[in-house]
Design a protein around this motif. Structure first.
Motif, PDB file in Angstrom:
ATOM      1  N   THR A  74       8.138  10.818   0.323  1.00 40.75           N
ATOM      2  CA  THR A  74       7.714  10.251  -0.962  1.00 40.75           C
ATOM      3  C   THR A  74       6.223  10.450  -1.110  1.00 40.75           C
ATOM      4  O   THR A  74       5.465  10.411  -0.144  1.00 40.75           O
ATOM      5  CB  THR A  74       8.052   8.762  -1.057  1.00 40.75           C
ATOM      6  OG1 THR A  74       7.411   8.079   0.035  1.00 40.75           O
ATOM      7  CG2 THR A  74       9.563   8.531  -0.974  1.00 40.75           C
ATOM      8  N   LYS A  75       5.800  10.640  -2.346  1.00 38.32           N
ATOM      9  CA  LYS A  75       4.374  10.809  -2.592  1.00 38.32           C
ATOM     10  C   LYS A  75       3.711   9.445  -2.674  1.00 38.32           C
ATOM     11  O   LYS A  75       4.254   8.507  -3.236  1.00 38.32           O
ATOM     12  CB  LYS A  75       4.163  11.553  -3.910  1.00 38.32           C
ATOM     13  CG  LYS A  75       4.622  12.973  -3.849  1.00 38.32           C
ATOM     14  CD  LYS A  75       4.283  13.659  -5.155  1.00 38.32           C
ATOM     15  CE  LYS A  75       4.730  15.096  -5.132  1.00 38.32           C
ATOM     16  NZ  LYS A  75       4.434  15.786  -6.380  1.00 38.32           N
ATOM     17  N   LYS A  76       2.532   9.384  -2.124  1.00 41.65           N
ATOM     18  CA  LYS A  76       1.760   8.160  -2.197  1.00 41.65           C
ATOM     19  C   LYS A  76       1.019   8.132  -3.527  1.00 41.65           C
ATOM     20  O   LYS A  76       0.547   9.173  -4.016  1.00 41.65           O
ATOM     21  CB  LYS A  76       0.757   8.082  -1.049  1.00 41.65           C
ATOM     22  CG  LYS A  76       1.420   7.965   0.301  1.00 41.65           C
ATOM     23  CD  LYS A  76       0.404   7.853   1.395  1.00 41.65           C
ATOM     24  CE  LYS A  76       1.053   7.768   2.762  1.00 41.65           C
ATOM     25  NZ  LYS A  76       0.075   7.696   3.823  1.00 41.65           N
ATOM     26  N   PRO A  77       0.917   6.980  -4.159  1.00 42.19           N
ATOM     27  CA  PRO A  77       0.188   6.910  -5.425  1.00 42.19           C
ATOM     28  C   PRO A  77      -1.296   7.200  -5.208  1.00 42.19           C
ATOM     29  O   PRO A  77      -1.865   6.822  -4.191  1.00 42.19           O
ATOM     30  CB  PRO A  77       0.411   5.491  -5.911  1.00 42.19           C
ATOM     31  CG  PRO A  77       0.822   4.714  -4.707  1.00 42.19           C
ATOM     32  CD  PRO A  77       1.455   5.694  -3.775  1.00 42.19           C
ATOM     33  N   LYS A  78      -1.870   7.905  -6.174  1.00 38.89           N
ATOM     34  CA  LYS A  78      -3.297   8.236  -6.070  1.00 38.89           C
ATOM     35  C   LYS A  78      -4.129   7.000  -6.393  1.00 38.89           C
ATOM     36  O   LYS A  78      -3.812   6.240  -7.282  1.00 38.89           O
ATOM     37  CB  LYS A  78      -3.648   9.358  -7.044  1.00 38.89           C
ATOM     38  CG  LYS A  78      -2.987  10.647  -6.676  1.00 38.89           C
ATOM     39  CD  LYS A  78      -3.398  11.755  -7.617  1.00 38.89           C
ATOM     40  CE  LYS A  78      -2.722  13.043  -7.249  1.00 38.89           C
ATOM     41  NZ  LYS A  78      -3.057  14.122  -8.155  1.00 38.89           N
TER      42      LYS A  78
END
Length: 79
Positions: A74-78
């Motif tokens: 999963t991508k981490k929020p910027k």
């Protein structure tokens, strides 16, 4: 030899030697029949060892059968 058969034979030997020891103990006394008691205990310990070994190998086989779950990245929020 089949593990179940081996456990059954060992348990039967344990009970058989113990019964013979009880009869011999009544007839001759402890000193003359002590070896029968020891053989019975040895059979019981071997039975426990075989049972534990079979249980551990079944557990290891079951661990290998369970496929590891695949983790989805999963991508981490910027920030």
């Amino acid at each position: 030899m089949n593990s179940k058969l081996m456990r059954t034979i060992l348990l039967a030997l344990t009970l058989g030697f113990f019964a013979v020891w009880a009869l011999e103990f009544r007839r001759a006394g402890l000193l003359e029949s002590y070896w029968l008691l020891l053989v019975s205990i040895v059979c019981l310990l071997i039975f426990q060892f075989v049972r534990l070994k079979a249980s551990m190998s079944a557990g290891a086989k079951q661990q290998k059968e369970v496929a590891p779950t695949r983790q989805i990245a999963t991508k981490k929020p910027k920030k």
